[in-house]
Design an enzyme around this catalytic site. Sequence first.
Site, short mmCIF file in Angstrom:
data_model
loop_
_atom_site.label_atom_id
_atom_site.label_comp_id
_atom_site.label_asym_id
_atom_site.label_seq_id
_atom_site.Cartn_x
_atom_site.Cartn_y
_atom_site.Cartn_z
N SER A 39 5.58 -8.72 39.56
CA SER A 39 5.65 -8.02 38.29
C SER A 39 5.76 -6.50 38.42
O SER A 39 6.18 -5.85 37.47
CB SER A 39 4.41 -8.37 37.47
OG SER A 39 3.25 -7.83 38.09
N LYS A 41 2.23 1.89 37.57
CA LYS A 41 2.53 0.69 36.79
C LYS A 41 1.84 0.78 35.42
O LYS A 41 0.68 1.21 35.35
CB LYS A 41 2.01 -0.54 37.56
CG LYS A 41 2.38 -1.89 36.97
CD LYS A 41 1.86 -3.03 37.85
CE LYS A 41 2.35 -4.39 37.38
NZ LYS A 41 1.89 -5.49 38.25
N SER A 53 2.70 -9.76 43.21
CA SER A 53 3.35 -8.76 42.35
C SER A 53 3.53 -7.38 42.97
O SER A 53 4.23 -6.54 42.42
CB SER A 53 2.58 -8.61 41.04
OG SER A 53 2.87 -9.68 40.19
#
Lengths: 486, 494
Positions: free
Chosen positions: A151, A76, A175
């Site tokens: 997310s 990420k 997330s």
Amino acid sequence: MADLTKKSLTEIVSLIKKKEIKSEEVTNLFIKNIENDKKLNSFITNCNEHAIKKAKKFDKNPKLDTLLPGIPIAVKDLFCTEGVKTTAGSKMLDNFIPNYESTITKNLWNEGAFLLGKLNCDEYAMGSSNETSFFGNVMNPVAKNTVPGGSSGGSASALAADLTPTTIGTDTGGSIRQPASFTGTVGLKPTYGLCSRWGIVAFASSLDQAGPMTKTVEDCALMLEAMAGFDEKDSTSINKKKENYSKNLTNNIKGLKIGIPKEYRVDGMPKEIDELWENGKKILKESGAEIIDISLPNTKYALPTYYIVAPAEASSNLARYDGVKYGFRSNKGTNLIEMYENTRSEGFGDEVKRRILIGTYVLSSGYYDAYYIKAQKVRQLIKNDFDESFKKVDAILTPSTPSAAFKIGEKKNDPISMYLNDIFTVPVNLAGIPAISIPAGTDNNNYPLGLQLIGKTLDEQKLLNIAFAVEKKINFKQNLNRWWEK
Amino acid sequence: MVGKVMNGEKGKYLIEGEKGKWEVVIGLEVHAQVSSNSKLFSGSSTKFGAEPNTQVSLVDSAFPGMLPVINEFCVQQAIKTGLGLNAKINLHSVFDRKNYFYADLPQGYQISQYKNPIVGEGKITLDLPNGTKIIGIERLHLEQDAGKSIHDLDPSNTYVDLNRSGVALMEIVSKPDLSSPDEVNAYIKKLRSIMRYLGTCDGNMQEGSLRADVNVSVRKEGNKELGTRCEIKNVNSIKFMQMAIICEAQRQVQLLEAGKSIDQETRLFDTKKNETRSMRSKEDAHDYRYFPDPDLLPLNLNKELIENIKKNLPELPDQKKERFINNYSLTAYEANVLVSEKEISDYFEEVVKTSDIKLAKNWIMGDLFASLNEKNISISQSPVTTKKMSQLIDSISSGVISGRTAKEVFEIMKESGEEPNKIIESKGLQQKSDPKELEKIIEKILTENNDKVEQYKSGKDKLFGFFVGQVMKISGGKANPQLVNQILKNKLKK
């Protein structure tokens, strides 16, 4: 070995350890898949050359006594990576190249892995659909024009589409678990303090926690083992001995008690989710576990509490993005205040601005007691609910999300309905306890749905064991038509 | 200047307005830099005077993902200071974020302690001309310093130096117990002295290690209620604090006597114009949005740590003063002067280890202090070391030189740092203490002044001084006065 990229991380590690395949071959196969990422848009930065160089170096002198020997991993884009652009999905950091490596990624590299690329995410990890990223929305490999969740949407999408053998995300209110649920993958949010926050772009410091996103529970145990560990650079890091989650993984869960909270049944929830939940209970019973009805009475306050605490911390954490030291700076304005205003107006997207405004408001004098202090008190009540329940049960089973993946744009203009996505995941972050989402079935569109298992503080091993047992019996098969490659 | 400053009863500081006498009420928020090699939440150096931006870590410059880690030494320093101020140490304290935007504040917030400071109420005893006065301490808390904005290097740009960013400060808040510029002077000096004894703050005001925000209000003499106060920000010398208080108090008296009210506001002191100016009103005051820093756990101390620090505290000025009075028979005033700086008290104690106490205190407080003032140096920088001072004093007490000659020797010492024995030797300044030699001189004088001897013997006692003078003249001032007296008396008896 055309299907190697579909294999689990554990299988690939084993092939490399048996010297049946080289790291460079593995890396090249994933890079080949990444070439088709255009429609998914799961990558912000590719590190192909870097990865091949690292793979070659590994193959020359393979060190096999590590957890992740020669494994390329895309992460990420919230983890700071030395010499590689780290954007947090924001225009504000579009030009930001850290000269330091986050503790978590460093831990992975120390176990033999190397960086394959940086994955798309909601801006500053604020979002539940990956639609707030400055670098465009990400699509779910499950179906065209559906969101992968957020997310950590880019991470979930890349993992499900076989663009990376495993990945890592961060989970502030769901997330990791919500995108895992949306993409038919496994995602674990560890106990707060188990994984270091050092070098991760902060969203809400008291809630943020990094965790693994994998194809199987076994992979999840392996990754957590590589990631977790005390870090003296993070004052909230827990000082405890490292655990061998993968070695100690077992599907023997006989005699464990699993709680079913009545408050996790919400109006308008698809009936498939109910069926899934029932199926989960059945499987647990078959595995020798005992099902116990429990109550978490303050669950209904979790979402409003979260949307006070998280924005409050975010409003302060994001103050450093002011155009003075690094990152984006607007060239408009004639004095310091105007420079700030223009930089932050142009550099942040709408959702980030919304949360900074909410956070600034709830911390303002005259409102602080009514909002922030009250939210902290409710947060304690929510934690107490879990503590009480864990006197009776070893873990709690719930759905991961109230729905499967939705269409891009469907909830973009309705923040409240977007926030409701995290209704089952948020309480866990507020309590600081671990939870894992595993794929458990599909809805009537054939979109994946996940089940969530919630555990006690630092009880990751038991949580993984239960997930491992359930995963085996559910036997979920990802069946993607790979539309994005066409 | 409207209000004349005057002294009321018992030397009370008052401002005489047109409509009556006004008292001044002052409270200080002192920012003292913690003596520590590294910053409050990072390992960067705190050394003064380095090139700009050379002592800045990723934490100090607030890079993404950076986290603060408390410097335990700074915590110990704060505890030590708290104990030195006779204050309550709070076992539980919390670091908060004070949020505001400024170019030299990289995080966009300052980590400070708001509701739960590490040190609670304490007190400082001041020695004033009219006796002692106790000033209450409200609290002491730890916080980060900001960087420095430099506006005068370039006409259109501001430069930022982050070397100070993150340096540990102790904010020490007094109660509004001070009532004159002189008390402020005594308070700052005493506080500084205590911290220097403890080694917790070097108190160097030129380098910004000690600065203060000064809260000033006025009220009619005898009134018990506090007036509306103004806060004068960031004053960095005692002289400026005193000037700021005087002009701010007079400004307030003038306003109140004209029937106007005081706005509670933050003001700046303009040292060139000698006036305070409004910086921001209460309405414009920042909303700092304090909240507990989620990156840091609450600071929980254990009692053993505090007990341990307490056990190892050095002797503080007040205790040392008592001991000096008792052990060295000093007056309170003398003891005060000698303990005011740790270096001075150390100097004194070193000298009296071997030398005469009375001579030591007189020489240190007299000629030595004068020479320090004259050269504007501290006692540790003086060429007259304790060893040399002892030597000088010893040669007086043993009669090698007279007090008068000693002054001559000191004049040379304070410039060259030469040893007194060598100066005495090379200049031949030793007293003549050989009785036979002195007897010869005296006999010669008496023979030559036979008429005066007769006059003396017939009752003109005053002539004794004349004979002594003659001896001194002939001996070049080196004759031992006691011996001369003794011999003369004997000779003149016959």
